[in-house]
Design a protein around this motif. Sequence first.
Motif, PDB file in Angstrom:
ATOM      1  N   ILE A 143       0.860  -1.186   0.000  1.00 20.69           N
ATOM      2  CA  ILE A 143       0.000   0.000   0.000  1.00 20.69           C
ATOM      3  C   ILE A 143       0.897   1.236   0.000  1.00 20.69           C
ATOM      4  CG2 ILE A 143      -1.928  -1.129   1.150  1.00 20.69           C
ATOM      5  CD1 ILE A 143      -1.009   0.177   3.771  1.00 20.69           C
ATOM      6  N   ASP A 144       0.315   2.364  -0.399  1.00 21.18           N
ATOM      7  CA  ASP A 144       1.047   3.620  -0.296  1.00 21.18           C
ATOM      8  C   ASP A 144       0.079   4.786  -0.183  1.00 21.18           C
ATOM      9  OD1 ASP A 144       0.181   4.268  -2.881  1.00 21.18           O
ATOM     10  OD2 ASP A 144       2.164   4.751  -3.609  1.00 21.18           O
ATOM     11  N   GLY A 145       0.603   5.899   0.234  1.00 20.34           N
ATOM     12  CA  GLY A 145      -0.175   7.129   0.344  1.00 20.34           C
ATOM     13  C   GLY A 145       0.789   8.289   0.386  1.00 20.34           C
ATOM     14  N   GLY A 146       0.318   9.466   0.021  1.00 19.14           N
ATOM     15  CA  GLY A 146       1.206  10.610   0.039  1.00 19.14           C
ATOM     16  C   GLY A 146       0.524  11.883  -0.401  1.00 19.14           C
ATOM     17  N   ALA A 147       1.345  12.903  -0.615  1.00 21.97           N
ATOM     18  CA  ALA A 147       0.860  14.221  -1.032  1.00 21.97           C
ATOM     19  C   ALA A 147       1.852  14.807  -2.022  1.00 21.97           C
ATOM     20  CB  ALA A 147       0.717  15.129   0.181  1.00 21.97           C
ATOM     21  N   GLY A 148       1.352  15.734  -2.829  1.00 21.05           N
ATOM     22  CA  GLY A 148       2.213  16.360  -3.819  1.00 21.05           C
ATOM     23  C   GLY A 148       1.739  17.745  -4.184  1.00 21.05           C
ATOM     24  N   LEU A 149       2.529  18.390  -5.015  1.00 22.42           N
ATOM     25  CA  LEU A 149       2.219  19.721  -5.509  1.00 22.42           C
ATOM     26  C   LEU A 149       2.581  19.766  -6.987  1.00 22.42           C
ATOM     27  CD1 LEU A 149       1.372  22.659  -4.736  1.00 22.42           C
ATOM     28  CD2 LEU A 149       3.817  23.127  -4.488  1.00 22.42           C
ATOM     29  N   ALA A 150       1.602  20.132  -7.833  1.00 25.60           N
ATOM     30  CA  ALA A 150       1.830  20.272  -9.270  1.00 25.60           C
ATOM     31  C   ALA A 150       1.694  21.751  -9.639  1.00 25.60           C
ATOM     32  CB  ALA A 150       0.833  19.436 -10.056  1.00 25.60           C
ATOM     33  N   ILE A 151       2.603  22.227 -10.482  1.00 27.09           N
ATOM     34  CA  ILE A 151       2.590  23.616 -10.925  1.00 27.09           C
ATOM     35  C   ILE A 151       2.536  23.628 -12.445  1.00 27.09           C
ATOM     36  CG2 ILE A 151       3.848  25.800 -10.962  1.00 27.09           C
ATOM     37  CD1 ILE A 151       5.151  24.883  -8.296  1.00 27.09           C
ATOM     38  N   LYS A 152       1.493  24.271 -12.980  1.00 29.79           N
ATOM     39  CA  LYS A 152       1.307  24.321 -14.434  1.00 29.79           C
ATOM     40  C   LYS A 152       2.185  25.434 -15.013  1.00 29.79           C
ATOM     41  CE  LYS A 152      -2.275  24.255 -17.915  1.00 29.79           C
ATOM     42  NZ  LYS A 152      -2.611  22.904 -18.241  1.00 29.79           N
ATOM     43  N   ILE A 153       2.999  25.061 -15.998  1.00 29.54           N
ATOM     44  CA  ILE A 153       3.852  26.000 -16.709  1.00 29.54           C
ATOM     45  C   ILE A 153       3.597  25.784 -18.196  1.00 29.54           C
ATOM     46  CG2 ILE A 153       6.212  26.739 -17.166  1.00 29.54           C
ATOM     47  CD1 ILE A 153       6.939  25.550 -14.407  1.00 29.54           C
ATOM     48  N   MET A 154       2.883  26.723 -18.796  1.00 32.41           N
ATOM     49  CA  MET A 154       2.470  26.611 -20.194  1.00 32.41           C
ATOM     50  C   MET A 154       1.595  25.354 -20.356  1.00 32.41           C
ATOM     51  SD  MET A 154       3.939  29.319 -21.535  1.00 32.41           S
ATOM     52  CE  MET A 154       4.238  29.196 -23.263  1.00 32.41           C
ATOM     53  N   ARG A 155       2.010  24.405 -21.185  1.00 32.64           N
ATOM     54  CA  ARG A 155       1.197  23.214 -21.436  1.00 32.64           C
ATOM     55  C   ARG A 155       1.603  22.024 -20.568  1.00 32.64           C
ATOM     56  NH1 ARG A 155       0.902  22.395 -27.738  1.00 32.64           N
ATOM     57  NH2 ARG A 155      -1.189  21.664 -27.297  1.00 32.64           N
ATOM     58  N   LEU A 156       2.649  22.187 -19.769  1.00 31.01           N
ATOM     59  CA  LEU A 156       3.155  21.096 -18.943  1.00 31.01           C
ATOM     60  C   LEU A 156       2.919  21.393 -17.469  1.00 31.01           C
ATOM     61  CD1 LEU A 156       6.610  20.572 -20.668  1.00 31.01           C
ATOM     62  CD2 LEU A 156       4.512  19.296 -21.087  1.00 31.01           C
ATOM     63  N   GLU A 157       3.014  20.349 -16.663  1.00 29.35           N
ATOM     64  CA  GLU A 157       2.970  20.505 -15.217  1.00 29.35           C
ATOM     65  C   GLU A 157       4.226  19.880 -14.625  1.00 29.35           C
ATOM     66  OE1 GLU A 157      -1.434  20.471 -13.418  1.00 29.35           O
ATOM     67  OE2 GLU A 157      -0.881  18.591 -14.374  1.00 29.35           O
ATOM     68  N   MET A 158       4.856  20.604 -13.728  1.00 23.09           N
ATOM     69  CA  MET A 158       5.972  20.072 -12.966  1.00 23.09           C
ATOM     70  C   MET A 158       5.392  19.624 -11.630  1.00 23.09           C
ATOM     71  SD  MET A 158       8.267  20.765 -15.183  1.00 23.09           S
ATOM     72  CE  MET A 158       9.883  20.652 -14.510  1.00 23.09           C
ATOM     73  N   PHE A 159       5.927  18.530 -11.064  1.00 23.44           N
ATOM     74  CA  PHE A 159       5.391  18.093  -9.776  1.00 23.44           C
ATOM     75  C   PHE A 159       6.499  17.615  -8.852  1.00 23.44           C
ATOM     76  CE2 PHE A 159       5.589  14.055 -12.018  1.00 23.44           C
ATOM     77  CZ  PHE A 159       5.920  13.134 -11.032  1.00 23.44           C
ATOM     78  N   VAL A 160       6.199  17.688  -7.556  1.00 25.41           N
ATOM     79  CA  VAL A 160       7.034  17.106  -6.513  1.00 25.41           C
ATOM     80  C   VAL A 160       6.068  16.415  -5.562  1.00 25.41           C
ATOM     81  CG1 VAL A 160       7.072  19.235  -5.132  1.00 25.41           C
ATOM     82  CG2 VAL A 160       8.813  17.484  -4.769  1.00 25.41           C
ATOM     83  N   GLU A 161       6.412  15.202  -5.146  1.00 23.38           N
ATOM     84  CA  GLU A 161       5.528  14.463  -4.241  1.00 23.38           C
ATOM     85  C   GLU A 161       6.338  13.569  -3.331  1.00 23.38           C
ATOM     86  OE1 GLU A 161       2.997  12.473  -7.097  1.00 23.38           O
ATOM     87  OE2 GLU A 161       4.215  10.668  -7.020  1.00 23.38           O
ATOM     88  N   GLY A 162       5.754  13.313  -2.187  1.00 20.82           N
ATOM     89  CA  GLY A 162       6.328  12.383  -1.229  1.00 20.82           C
ATOM     90  C   GLY A 162       5.290  11.334  -0.882  1.00 20.82           C
ATOM     91  N   ARG A 163       5.739  10.106  -0.712  1.00 15.46           N
ATOM     92  CA  ARG A 163       4.851   8.991  -0.405  1.00 15.46           C
ATOM     93  C   ARG A 163       5.431   8.187   0.736  1.00 15.46           C
ATOM     94  NH1 ARG A 163       2.173   6.303  -5.062  1.00 15.46           N
ATOM     95  NH2 ARG A 163       2.029   7.808  -6.701  1.00 15.46           N
ATOM     96  N   VAL A 164       4.591   7.397   1.341  1.00 17.51           N
ATOM     97  CA  VAL A 164       5.034   6.347   2.250  1.00 17.51           C
ATOM     98  C   VAL A 164       4.560   5.047   1.618  1.00 17.51           C
ATOM     99  CG1 VAL A 164       4.819   5.324   4.533  1.00 17.51           C
ATOM    100  CG2 VAL A 164       4.907   7.806   4.299  1.00 17.51           C
ATOM    101  N   GLN A 165       5.495   4.163   1.275  1.00 24.51           N
ATOM    102  CA  GLN A 165       5.159   2.869   0.683  1.00 24.51           C
ATOM    103  C   GLN A 165       5.488   1.771   1.670  1.00 24.51           C
ATOM    104  OE1 GLN A 165       7.253   2.603  -3.089  1.00 24.51           O
ATOM    105  NE2 GLN A 165       5.405   3.249  -4.143  1.00 24.51           N
ATOM    106  N   ASN A 166       4.579   0.830   1.782  1.00 25.03           N
ATOM    107  CA  ASN A 166       4.776  -0.308   2.672  1.00 25.03           C
ATOM    108  C   ASN A 166       4.554  -1.585   1.869  1.00 25.03           C
ATOM    109  OD1 ASN A 166       5.466  -1.096   5.292  1.00 25.03           O
ATOM    110  ND2 ASN A 166       3.342  -1.613   5.736  1.00 25.03           N
ATOM    111  N   VAL A 167       5.628  -2.360   1.679  1.00 29.26           N
ATOM    112  CA  VAL A 167       5.558  -3.629   0.959  1.00 29.26           C
ATOM    113  C   VAL A 167       5.616  -4.740   1.998  1.00 29.26           C
ATOM    114  CG1 VAL A 167       6.653  -5.108  -0.771  1.00 29.26           C
ATOM    115  CG2 VAL A 167       6.764  -2.613  -1.008  1.00 29.26           C
ATOM    116  N   TYR A 168       4.590  -5.568   2.035  1.00 28.12           N
ATOM    117  CA  TYR A 168       4.518  -6.631   3.032  1.00 28.12           C
ATOM    118  C   TYR A 168       5.279  -7.849   2.561  1.00 28.12           C
ATOM    119  CZ  TYR A 168       1.068  -3.602   5.018  1.00 28.12           C
ATOM    120  OH  TYR A 168       0.455  -2.505   5.568  1.00 28.12           O
ATOM    121  N   THR A 169       6.240  -8.314   3.372  1.00 30.63           N
ATOM    122  CA  THR A 169       7.095  -9.448   3.015  1.00 30.63           C
ATOM    123  C   THR A 169       7.055 -10.489   4.125  1.00 30.63           C
ATOM    124  OG1 THR A 169       9.061  -8.564   4.082  1.00 30.63           O
ATOM    125  CG2 THR A 169       8.684  -7.900   1.803  1.00 30.63           C
ATOM    126  N   GLU A 170       7.750 -11.592   3.894  1.00 39.22           N
ATOM    127  CA  GLU A 170       7.993 -12.586   4.946  1.00 39.22           C
ATOM    128  C   GLU A 170       9.428 -12.427   5.398  1.00 39.22           C
ATOM    129  OE1 GLU A 170       7.235 -16.432   3.341  1.00 39.22           O
ATOM    130  OE2 GLU A 170       5.149 -15.998   2.914  1.00 39.22           O
TER     131      GLU A 170
END
Length: 190
Positions: A143-170
């Motif tokens: 599972i994962d979850g997080g937040a980010g910020l996208a900034i539109k510049i002309m026709r493109l968007e730049m983004f930065v985001e952080g997540r917390v990912q948890n991979v369940y293993t044995e």
Amino acid sequence: MRGIYSIALGLALSAAALPLSAQGKMVQVGFGGGMSVPTSNVKEAFENGVHGRGFVLVDLPGLPSLRFDLSATKFDWKEAIAGGPTTEGQSQVLGGLANISVNLLKGPIRPYVMAGLGAFHVRNELQTSGEPDETNSQMRFGIDGGAGLAIKIMRLEMFVEGRVQNVYTERGLIDTKSIQTVPITFGIIF
């Protein structure tokens, strides 16, 4: 591993077939990469890693957006965990995720939150001088979850985001029941 690529390709082709909305793009594609910081018990085993990510974002009018991610992450093992100075190790994690993304504001600066679940292929490699290489791979749920910020510049968007990912293993080469990391991603959305 082929299953993840087949599912991702199918999702990407399905998303590409959707029409563009009159107000903007209904389907967008994004690419990014950055650093992955191991947390919990895994920080004792892994150095900071690097990752790359690609995704298809489907904007549903009046509903949260759907986001389908593919990611690849690589970690080097710390020598103390790997067994000494003549031992080297690395872990590679390939992930396929389905996320729900919610924009907190509309406009040229767009903060968002997301959460999702998916499958992760974890491959551990251990090389010790004078001994055969040891490889371990497994497919796991995460599972994962997080937040980010996208900034539109002309026709493109730049983004930065952080997540917390948890991979369940044995318990295996790494003595923990989950691999938890915080990937920080910088990228562009078309």
